[in-house]
Enzyme design. Structure first.
Site, PDB file in Angstrom:
ATOM      1  N   GLU A 181      23.131 -92.376  84.941  1.00 31.60           N
ATOM      2  CA  GLU A 181      22.209 -91.279  85.316  1.00 31.60           C
ATOM      3  C   GLU A 181      21.991 -90.241  84.213  1.00 31.60           C
ATOM      4  OE1 GLU A 181      23.733 -89.724  88.996  1.00 31.60           O
ATOM      5  OE2 GLU A 181      23.603 -91.650  90.013  1.00 31.60           O
ATOM      6  N   ASN A 223      23.066 -97.469  83.797  1.00 32.96           N
ATOM      7  CA  ASN A 223      22.790 -97.483  85.235  1.00 32.96           C
ATOM      8  C   ASN A 223      22.080 -96.197  85.644  1.00 32.96           C
ATOM      9  OD1 ASN A 223      23.311 -98.812  87.820  1.00 32.96           O
ATOM     10  ND2 ASN A 223      24.712 -97.115  88.274  1.00 32.96           N
ATOM     11  N   HIS A 260      18.301 -96.981  95.333  1.00 28.57           N
ATOM     12  CA  HIS A 260      18.478 -96.286  96.615  1.00 28.57           C
ATOM     13  C   HIS A 260      17.066 -96.021  97.147  1.00 28.57           C
ATOM     14  CE1 HIS A 260      22.761 -95.676  96.193  1.00 28.57           C
ATOM     15  NE2 HIS A 260      22.592 -95.162  94.989  1.00 28.57           N
ATOM     16  N   GLU A 289      23.097-100.499  93.500  1.00 33.16           N
ATOM     17  CA  GLU A 289      23.518 -99.620  94.606  1.00 33.16           C
ATOM     18  C   GLU A 289      22.507 -99.672  95.748  1.00 33.16           C
ATOM     19  OE1 GLU A 289      24.515 -95.681  93.210  1.00 33.16           O
ATOM     20  OE2 GLU A 289      25.417 -96.457  91.368  1.00 33.16           O
ATOM     21  N   ASP A 291      20.393 -99.633  98.901  1.00 33.89           N
ATOM     22  CA  ASP A 291      20.371 -99.272 100.322  1.00 33.89           C
ATOM     23  C   ASP A 291      18.967 -98.784 100.630  1.00 33.89           C
ATOM     24  OD1 ASP A 291      20.624 -96.786  99.035  1.00 33.89           O
ATOM     25  OD2 ASP A 291      22.596 -96.360  99.875  1.00 33.89           O
TER      26      ASP A 291
END
Ligand code: G3I
Length: 464
Positions: A181, A223, A260, A289, A291
């Site tokens: 990030e 990432n 996400h 990650e 979702d």
């Protein structure tokens, strides 16, 4: 001592054509009958070639297609048997949700704490699951002492952290999120302001170099989130950084898209373009990650299909097991409900995974087939004869003749005999590096169980 060369005849399961010539007639008939069965089986295999097989778990389906399907795991939940049963059954890659972050692993400067991370690594490796490391350098979840640092002192502390943690876990990590990030949201395409960024723009590449030196066999990933839509300035900025790193030889192997997908950041119709564009830079792409708000089943299936359309998209990880385990549990974004039941999204993901053409089909007697790293080659484990105190393993390599395979055992197991490769070990004695020795793209070894009869080796492949 490691004995090189072919193992004794009793170890080999197959007879050679010359041996068959000298067989008693009854046994020769039996072999012929078995051969006929083998031909029939091969015919069936050919008949089914190209037809999707229907594995019954996410990890098994992904493994048959040379990929992985993983989940984030919290160490504190492993004692919940519903949680750990689903995790071990469904997934073949595990990410520590919080336990390998800077605040967890170096709570005081120079004093490292690995007990929680180890719980997760041991859970995974003892069950033959792989581990994604998350995350070595990040502006968030820093320990207080680091948050209060700046300049060269912080740079040195960060590099020491990367070196220490990557060294500690060397040989056990499939891929590391080396930097997490580091780019700003919105339209600027700029780096995110942080104490790490203020140490100089080259902090990211310095972290990657330190990680490579510490664990040369792990894939090293950048990432980030909100990098899913190809048109977003943040996506473009990360793309340009990876392009620059590749052109200058900064050691980067993969890009992680957190994905996400929330109400504010929905599944984008150009997601496949994003994945394939990164892959075209010569890196693997991993969805790290995943979702999705209310677990939209169509968006989940499309995410899988987009990944599978890109050969270098080698794995998908969902960010938790059950909705109740999620960092945004109020949005029910995962594949299992709070009672551990499979949701509609689970079924749509499994169907989409099973649509892919198998590259590593399991076959009777081959209880596991594992993906390689996707780094230009694939290593497949073929379990061999098991005795009371030892077992044999064959590894077949495809995709390259210039391969390097890393084999990771679970201590106290140790390799006693090797054949058909050039072998070396790291200081722990459980990580074996294998290169071709001119005899082909297959090698084997015998492992002494030393009291641990359940564990089996994991393998990963990269090109030299
Ligand atoms: O363990 C403590 C507990 O002792 C305490 O009582 C409780 C109350 O504050 O906090 C607990 O720690 C929390 C921890 O999760 C474990 O549950 C932290 O406060 C909380 O901040 C932490 O949140 C994590 C978050 O990262 C922190 O940034 C989430 O679990 C984790 O899912 C999330 O993961 C991140 C990825 O690392 C990077 N990408 C985004 C993703 C979602 O935010």
């Amino acid at each position: 001592m490691h004995v090189h060369g072919r193992p004794p005849p009793a170890v080999d399961a197959f007879t050679t054509p010359a041996e068959r010539l000298h067989m008693p007639i009854r046994r020769a008939r039996a072999v012929l009958a078995l051969s006929a069965v083998a031909v029939a089986a091969a015919t069936i295999a050919v008949a089914f070639n190209g037809t999707a097989s229907a594995a019954s778990t996410l990890g098994a389906s992904a493994a048959e297609r040379g990929r992985y399907f993983g989940t984030a795991i919290a160490a504190g939940r492993l004692s919940n048997s519903q949680y750990s049963t689903i995790a071990a059954r469904e997934f073949n890659m595990i990410t520590a949700e919080n336990e390998m972050k800077w605040d967890a692993t170096e709570p005081q400067q120079g004093r490292f704490s690995y007990s929680q991370g180890d719980q997760i690594v041991n859970f995974a490796l003892s069950r033959g699951l792989k581990v994604r490391g998350h995350a070595l350098a990040w502006h968030a979840q820093q320990p207080d002492w680091a948050r209060n640092m700046s300049g060269q002192a912080l740079r040195n502390a960060m590099l020491n952290h990367v070196t220490q943690v990557a060294t500690y876990y060397r040989g056990k990590i499939h891929s590391w999120d080396v930097v997490n990030e580091a780019f700003a949201d919105g339209g600027s395409g700029a780096r995110r302001d942080s104490n790490l960024q203020r140490t100089g723009n080259d902090w990211i590449e310095a972290a990657f170099r330190a990680a490579r030196a510490a664990d040369p066999n792990a894939k090293l990933c950048y990432n980030d989130y909100n990098t899913d839509n190809w048109n977003d300035a943040k996506t473009q900025a990360v793309y340009r950084m990876v392009q620059d790193f590749k052109s200058r030889g900064v050691p980067i192997d993969c890009v992680g898209l957190q994905s996400h997908f929330t109400g504010g950041s929905n599944y984008p119709s150009n997601y496949r373009t994003t994945l394939s564009s990164f892959a075209a830079l010569g890196v693997d792409v991993q969805i790290t990650e995943l979702d999705i708000t209310n677990a939209n089943a169509t968006a989940y299936a499309n995410t899988v299909r987009d990944c599978y359309a890109v050969p270098r998209c080698n794995g998908i990880t969902v960010w938790g097991v059950r909705d109740s385990d999620s960092w945004r549990s109020n949005e029910s974004p995962l594949l299992f409900d709070g009672s551990g039941n499979k949701k509609a999204a689970y079924n749509s993901v499994l169907s989409a995974l099973n649509e892919g053409t198998p590259t590593n089909p399991s076959s009777p007697g081959q209880s596991s087939s594992q993906p390689g790293n996707g780094g230009g080659c694939t290593a497949t484990v073929v379990p061999g004869t098991v005795w009371g105190d030892r077992y044999n393993t064959t590894v077949n390599v495809s995709g390259s003749t210039n391969w390097i395979v890393t084999v990771t055992l679970t201590s106290p197991q140790r390799v006693s005999t090797t054949w058909s490769g050039t072998f070396s070990w790291d200081s722990s004695g459980v990580v074996m590096t294998v290169r071709p020795n001119g005899s082909g793209n297959s090698f084997g070894f015998t492992t002494m169980m030393n009291g641990n009869s359940g564990a089996r080796p994991s393998v990963s492949c990269r090109t030299a």
